[in-house]
Design an enzyme around this catalytic site. Structure first.
Site, PDB file in Angstrom:
ATOM      1  N   HIS A  51       1.230  -1.193  -0.045  1.00  0.00           N
ATOM      2  CA  HIS A  51      -0.309  -0.058   0.027  1.00  0.00           C
ATOM      3  C   HIS A  51       0.676   1.242   0.196  1.00  0.00           C
ATOM      4  O   HIS A  51       1.825   1.933   0.762  1.00  0.00           O
ATOM      5  CB  HIS A  51      -0.804   0.195   1.170  1.00  0.00           C
ATOM      6  CG  HIS A  51      -1.618   1.110   1.541  1.00  0.00           C
ATOM      7  ND1 HIS A  51      -3.461   1.060   1.931  1.00  0.00           N
ATOM      8  CD2 HIS A  51      -1.487   2.676   0.986  1.00  0.00           C
ATOM      9  CE1 HIS A  51      -3.984   2.017   1.319  1.00  0.00           C
ATOM     10  NE2 HIS A  51      -3.342   2.626   0.952  1.00  0.00           N
TER      11      HIS A  51
ATOM     12  N   HIS B  54       1.564   4.821  -1.905  1.00  0.00           N
ATOM     13  CA  HIS B  54       1.097   6.821  -2.400  1.00  0.00           C
ATOM     14  C   HIS B  54       2.767   6.937  -3.104  1.00  0.00           C
ATOM     15  O   HIS B  54       3.006   8.043  -2.412  1.00  0.00           O
ATOM     16  CB  HIS B  54       0.807   7.539  -1.964  1.00  0.00           C
ATOM     17  CG  HIS B  54      -0.551   7.279  -0.968  1.00  0.00           C
ATOM     18  ND1 HIS B  54      -2.471   6.861  -1.727  1.00  0.00           N
ATOM     19  CD2 HIS B  54      -1.358   6.523  -0.308  1.00  0.00           C
ATOM     20  CE1 HIS B  54      -2.577   6.691  -1.231  1.00  0.00           C
ATOM     21  NE2 HIS B  54      -2.562   5.951   0.076  1.00  0.00           N
ATOM     22  N   LEU B  55       2.400   7.068  -4.342  1.00  0.00           N
ATOM     23  CA  LEU B  55       3.682   7.836  -4.773  1.00  0.00           C
ATOM     24  C   LEU B  55       3.550   9.021  -5.381  1.00  0.00           C
ATOM     25  O   LEU B  55       5.037   9.819  -5.936  1.00  0.00           O
ATOM     26  CB  LEU B  55       4.470   7.125  -6.109  1.00  0.00           C
ATOM     27  CG  LEU B  55       4.967   5.764  -5.679  1.00  0.00           C
ATOM     28  CD1 LEU B  55       5.157   4.332  -6.981  1.00  0.00           C
ATOM     29  CD2 LEU B  55       6.776   6.446  -5.138  1.00  0.00           C
ATOM     30  N   ARG B  56       2.588   9.360  -5.362  1.00  0.00           N
ATOM     31  CA  ARG B  56       2.406  10.787  -5.812  1.00  0.00           C
ATOM     32  C   ARG B  56       2.544  10.535  -7.922  1.00  0.00           C
ATOM     33  O   ARG B  56       2.725   9.749  -8.466  1.00  0.00           O
ATOM     34  CB  ARG B  56       3.279  12.046  -5.265  1.00  0.00           C
ATOM     35  CG  ARG B  56       2.784  12.380  -3.850  1.00  0.00           C
ATOM     36  CD  ARG B  56       1.263  11.437  -3.371  1.00  0.00           C
ATOM     37  NE  ARG B  56       0.854  11.858  -2.244  1.00  0.00           N
ATOM     38  CZ  ARG B  56      -0.206  11.353  -1.544  1.00  0.00           C
ATOM     39  NH1 ARG B  56      -0.929  10.294  -2.457  1.00  0.00           N
ATOM     40  NH2 ARG B  56      -0.600  12.102  -0.185  1.00  0.00           N
TER      41      ARG B  56
ATOM     42  N   ASN C 129      -4.565   7.358  -6.050  1.00  0.00           N
ATOM     43  CA  ASN C 129      -5.515   8.498  -6.272  1.00  0.00           C
ATOM     44  C   ASN C 129      -4.453  10.094  -6.562  1.00  0.00           C
ATOM     45  O   ASN C 129      -4.742  10.787  -5.946  1.00  0.00           O
ATOM     46  CB  ASN C 129      -6.249   8.310  -4.175  1.00  0.00           C
ATOM     47  CG  ASN C 129      -4.648   8.499  -3.623  1.00  0.00           C
ATOM     48  OD1 ASN C 129      -3.994   7.772  -4.052  1.00  0.00           O
ATOM     49  ND2 ASN C 129      -4.981   9.280  -2.117  1.00  0.00           N
TER      50      ASN C 129
ATOM     51  N   LYS D  32      -8.883  -0.017  -6.382  1.00  0.00           N
ATOM     52  CA  LYS D  32      -9.139   0.432  -5.520  1.00  0.00           C
ATOM     53  C   LYS D  32     -10.525   1.158  -4.865  1.00  0.00           C
ATOM     54  O   LYS D  32     -10.777   1.736  -5.596  1.00  0.00           O
ATOM     55  CB  LYS D  32      -8.243   1.355  -4.698  1.00  0.00           C
ATOM     56  CG  LYS D  32      -8.354   2.171  -3.889  1.00  0.00           C
ATOM     57  CD  LYS D  32      -7.387   1.801  -2.318  1.00  0.00           C
ATOM     58  CE  LYS D  32      -8.013   2.448  -1.093  1.00  0.00           C
ATOM     59  NZ  LYS D  32      -6.619   2.805  -0.679  1.00  0.00           N
TER      60      LYS D  32
ATOM     61  N   HIS E 264     -10.443   1.061   1.394  1.00  0.00           N
ATOM     62  CA  HIS E 264      -9.991   2.094   2.624  1.00  0.00           C
ATOM     63  C   HIS E 264     -11.788   2.321   4.040  1.00  0.00           C
ATOM     64  O   HIS E 264     -12.663   2.824   2.681  1.00  0.00           O
ATOM     65  CB  HIS E 264     -10.114   3.683   1.804  1.00  0.00           C
ATOM     66  CG  HIS E 264      -9.836   3.951   3.175  1.00  0.00           C
ATOM     67  ND1 HIS E 264      -8.696   5.565   3.518  1.00  0.00           N
ATOM     68  CD2 HIS E 264     -10.787   5.106   4.083  1.00  0.00           C
ATOM     69  CE1 HIS E 264      -8.602   6.075   4.354  1.00  0.00           C
ATOM     70  NE2 HIS E 264      -9.898   6.119   4.891  1.00  0.00           N
TER      71      HIS E 264
ATOM     72  N   HIS F  75      -4.348  -0.594   5.684  1.00  0.00           N
ATOM     73  CA  HIS F  75      -4.150  -0.071   7.249  1.00  0.00           C
ATOM     74  C   HIS F  75      -5.354   0.118   7.355  1.00  0.00           C
ATOM     75  O   HIS F  75      -6.103   1.195   8.564  1.00  0.00           O
ATOM     76  CB  HIS F  75      -4.112   2.257   6.552  1.00  0.00           C
ATOM     77  CG  HIS F  75      -5.521   2.376   5.532  1.00  0.00           C
ATOM     78  ND1 HIS F  75      -6.572   3.159   5.912  1.00  0.00           N
ATOM     79  CD2 HIS F  75      -5.164   3.293   4.773  1.00  0.00           C
ATOM     80  CE1 HIS F  75      -7.186   2.598   4.956  1.00  0.00           C
ATOM     81  NE2 HIS F  75      -6.019   3.356   4.010  1.00  0.00           N
TER      82      HIS F  75
ATOM     83  N   LEU G 189      -5.223   8.871   8.417  1.00  0.00           N
ATOM     84  CA  LEU G 189      -6.758   8.728   7.551  1.00  0.00           C
ATOM     85  C   LEU G 189      -6.565   7.515   7.642  1.00  0.00           C
ATOM     86  O   LEU G 189      -5.617   6.366   6.452  1.00  0.00           O
ATOM     87  CB  LEU G 189      -7.514   9.574   7.038  1.00  0.00           C
ATOM     88  CG  LEU G 189      -8.199  11.024   7.215  1.00  0.00           C
ATOM     89  CD1 LEU G 189      -8.856  10.951   5.954  1.00  0.00           C
ATOM     90  CD2 LEU G 189      -8.581  10.639   8.733  1.00  0.00           C
TER      91      LEU G 189
ATOM     92  N   HIS H 109       2.699  14.540   1.358  1.00  0.00           N
ATOM     93  CA  HIS H 109       2.083  15.608   0.884  1.00  0.00           C
ATOM     94  C   HIS H 109       3.409  16.646   1.788  1.00  0.00           C
ATOM     95  O   HIS H 109       4.354  17.020   2.532  1.00  0.00           O
ATOM     96  CB  HIS H 109       0.756  16.125   2.008  1.00  0.00           C
ATOM     97  CG  HIS H 109      -0.409  15.025   2.575  1.00  0.00           C
ATOM     98  ND1 HIS H 109      -0.941  15.580   1.332  1.00  0.00           N
ATOM     99  CD2 HIS H 109      -0.813  14.374   2.722  1.00  0.00           C
ATOM    100  CE1 HIS H 109      -2.115  14.934   0.347  1.00  0.00           C
ATOM    101  NE2 HIS H 109      -1.936  14.023   1.750  1.00  0.00           N
TER     102      HIS H 109
ATOM    103  N   ALA I 258      -4.524  14.541   5.340  1.00  0.00           N
ATOM    104  CA  ALA I 258      -4.240  13.820   5.864  1.00  0.00           C
ATOM    105  C   ALA I 258      -3.133  12.634   5.136  1.00  0.00           C
ATOM    106  O   ALA I 258      -3.303  12.862   3.846  1.00  0.00           O
ATOM    107  CB  ALA I 258      -5.466  12.595   6.059  1.00  0.00           C
TER     108      ALA I 258
HETATM  109  N1  LIG Z   1      -3.585   7.646   4.764  1.00  0.00           N
HETATM  110  C1  LIG Z   1      -4.198   9.268   4.299  1.00  0.00           C
HETATM  111  O1  LIG Z   1      -4.567   9.685   5.448  1.00  0.00           O
HETATM  112  N2  LIG Z   1      -3.656   9.657   3.093  1.00  0.00           N
HETATM  113  C2  LIG Z   1      -3.475   8.825   2.186  1.00  0.00           C
HETATM  114  C3  LIG Z   1      -5.056   8.748   1.028  1.00  0.00           C
HETATM  115  C4  LIG Z   1      -5.074   7.180   1.624  1.00  0.00           C
HETATM  116  O2  LIG Z   1      -4.689   6.401   2.289  1.00  0.00           O
HETATM  117  O3  LIG Z   1      -6.334   6.841   2.415  1.00  0.00           O
HETATM  118  C5  LIG Z   1      -3.538  10.097   1.373  1.00  0.00           C
HETATM  119  O4  LIG Z   1      -3.400   9.699  -0.472  1.00  0.00           O
HETATM  120  O5  LIG Z   1      -2.944  11.253   1.503  1.00  0.00           O
HETATM  121 ZN   LIG Z   2      -3.567   4.894   0.986  1.00  0.00          ZN
HETATM  122 ZN   LIG Z   3      -6.580   4.349   2.556  1.00  0.00          ZN
END
Ligand SMILES: NC(=O)N[C@@H](CC(=O)O)C(=O)O
Ligand SMILES: [Zn+2]
Ligand SMILES: [Zn+2]
Length: 358
Positions: A16, A18-20, A44, A102, A139, A177, A222, A254, A266
């Site tokens: 799991h 996030h690479l942006r 996302n 997802k 999620h 998560h 989150l 972020h 978040a």
């Molecule tokens: N976990 C988080 O707080 N944020 C994640 C989104 C997610 O996994 O819910 C994000 O893309 O910033």
């Molecule tokens: Zn996530």
């Molecule tokens: Zn999530």
């Protein structure tokens, strides 16, 4: 107690992540690539990755951002919306590059505005995924503003997840998560098609980290951190050796200014030291010998993918986490910024790229 100075485990994967995108991605992807062989890349983005063509484009951008000697493999995901077409599922599977889809309940988390508003209407998609053998990643939080934010995961289990698991018995589902004892119990009691990822921050911190002694936005994510009793339940599940709990960092960077803000985003950034953080948690539980199963075996087995060849090595060598790392035109504040960690990944494999701090 016998304290090893070195841990050697099979090359792990992050289930799991996030690479942006763009310049920010180029700065963070190497942190993941030096630790993990593969990662499930969350869709996302803004706009989200909703079809196979977009997933393949995103995959190409990720590969282009890696060092030439990197063997890191991004496993792509599609973002389900109210408009997802059942035919898209077969296309995704046939591409060989999309590993899962997802489910973001609309409004549940960062960039989830285009998420699903009606789970029952998603049935044809879930049916198609079940037939194609594409796992559903969830999620798991209800979005009802009346529900207390600390209860949203627990409420999702009874109202939504139970329905999915009962009605699609052959669909592989990953409860992403997990943050509560309730989620751990649900997964344990569930069928072999149900698994969960656990983040390093939910293993190491409880909700005091966000709020005690001042408000600390870099611990805000989150689902939100919960009370100590829940942290202990997660730790117990992670170190138990149970094959349906596995590593997923949910590393979610972020820009500093988007976190240190009157309405901060978040997401916690942990890719810079993911394994070191997990090792810290497993050592606290006296269970370093269970790290390999959690980090390197259970996820691959659940997804039906081969375990990775090769190993990585962690050494007991205290080091101080940098206060910030570059993040495109900005900076990102990592988890445990400025703190000392006991374990350090030793760069050995040719595919492991050096990453410089600020
Ligand atoms: N976990 C988080 O707080 N944020 C994640 C989104 C997610 O996994 O819910 C994000 O893309 O910033
Ligand atoms: Zn996530
Ligand atoms: Zn999530």
């Amino acid at each position: 107690m016998n304290q090893p100075d070195e841990i050697v485990i099979a090359h792990p994967d992050d289930w799991h992540l996030h690479l942006r995108d763009g310049a920010a991605m180029a700065d963070v992807v190497r942190h993941t690539a030096r630790q993990f062989a593969r990662a499930i890349v969350m869709p996302n983005l803004k706009p989200p990755v909703v079809d196979t063509a977009q997933a393949l484009d995103y995959r190409a951008r990720i590969l282009a951002a890696l060092r030439a000697d990197s063997a890191f493999q991004p496993l792509m995901t599609l973002y389900l919306t109210d408009q997802t077409a059942p035919e898209e599922i077969a296309t995704a599977k046939a591409s060989g590059a999309v590993a899962a889809c997802k489910l973001y309940p609309a409004g549940a988390t960062t960039n989830s505005e285009s998420g699903v508003t009606d789970l029952v209407r998603l049935s044809p998609i879930l049916e198609a995924m079940q037939i194609e053998g594409l796992p559903l990643l969830v999620h798991g939080e209800v979005t009802d503003p009346e529900v207390d934010i600390f209860d949203r995961e627990q409420r999702f289990i009874a109202k939504r997840l139970d329905w999915i698991v009962t009605n699609f018995p052959a669909l592989k589902v990953v409860f992403e998560h997990v943050t509560t004892a309730d989620a751990v119990e649900f997964v344990r009691a569930g069928p072999d098609t149900l698994a969960a990822t656990i983040t390093p921050h939910h293993l190491l911190y409880n909700r005091n980290a966000i709020l005690a002694g001042g408000i600390r936005p870099h611990f805000y994510c989150l689902p939100v951190l919960k009370r100590e009793r829940h942290r202990l339940a997660l730790l117990e599940a992670a170190v138990s050796g149970h094959p349906r709990f596995f590593l997923g960092t949910d590393s979610a960077p972020h820009a500093l200014g988007d976190k240190e803000n009157a309405c901060g985003c978040a997401g916690v950034y942990s890719a810079h030291a993911a394994l070191e953080l997990y090792a810290e948690a497993f050592e606290q539980a006296g269970a370093l010998d269970r790290l390999e199963g959690f980090a390197s075996h259970h996820g691959a087995d659940f997804y039906g993918l081969a375990r990775n060849p090769g190993t990585i090595r962690l050494r007991r060598e205290p080091w101080q986490v940098p206060e910030q790392y570059p993040f495109g035109v900005s900076r990102v504040v990592p988890l445990a910024a400025g703190e000392h960690l006991n374990w350090r990944l030793v760069d050995e494999a040719a595919s492991i790229a050096k990453v410089d701090a600020v």
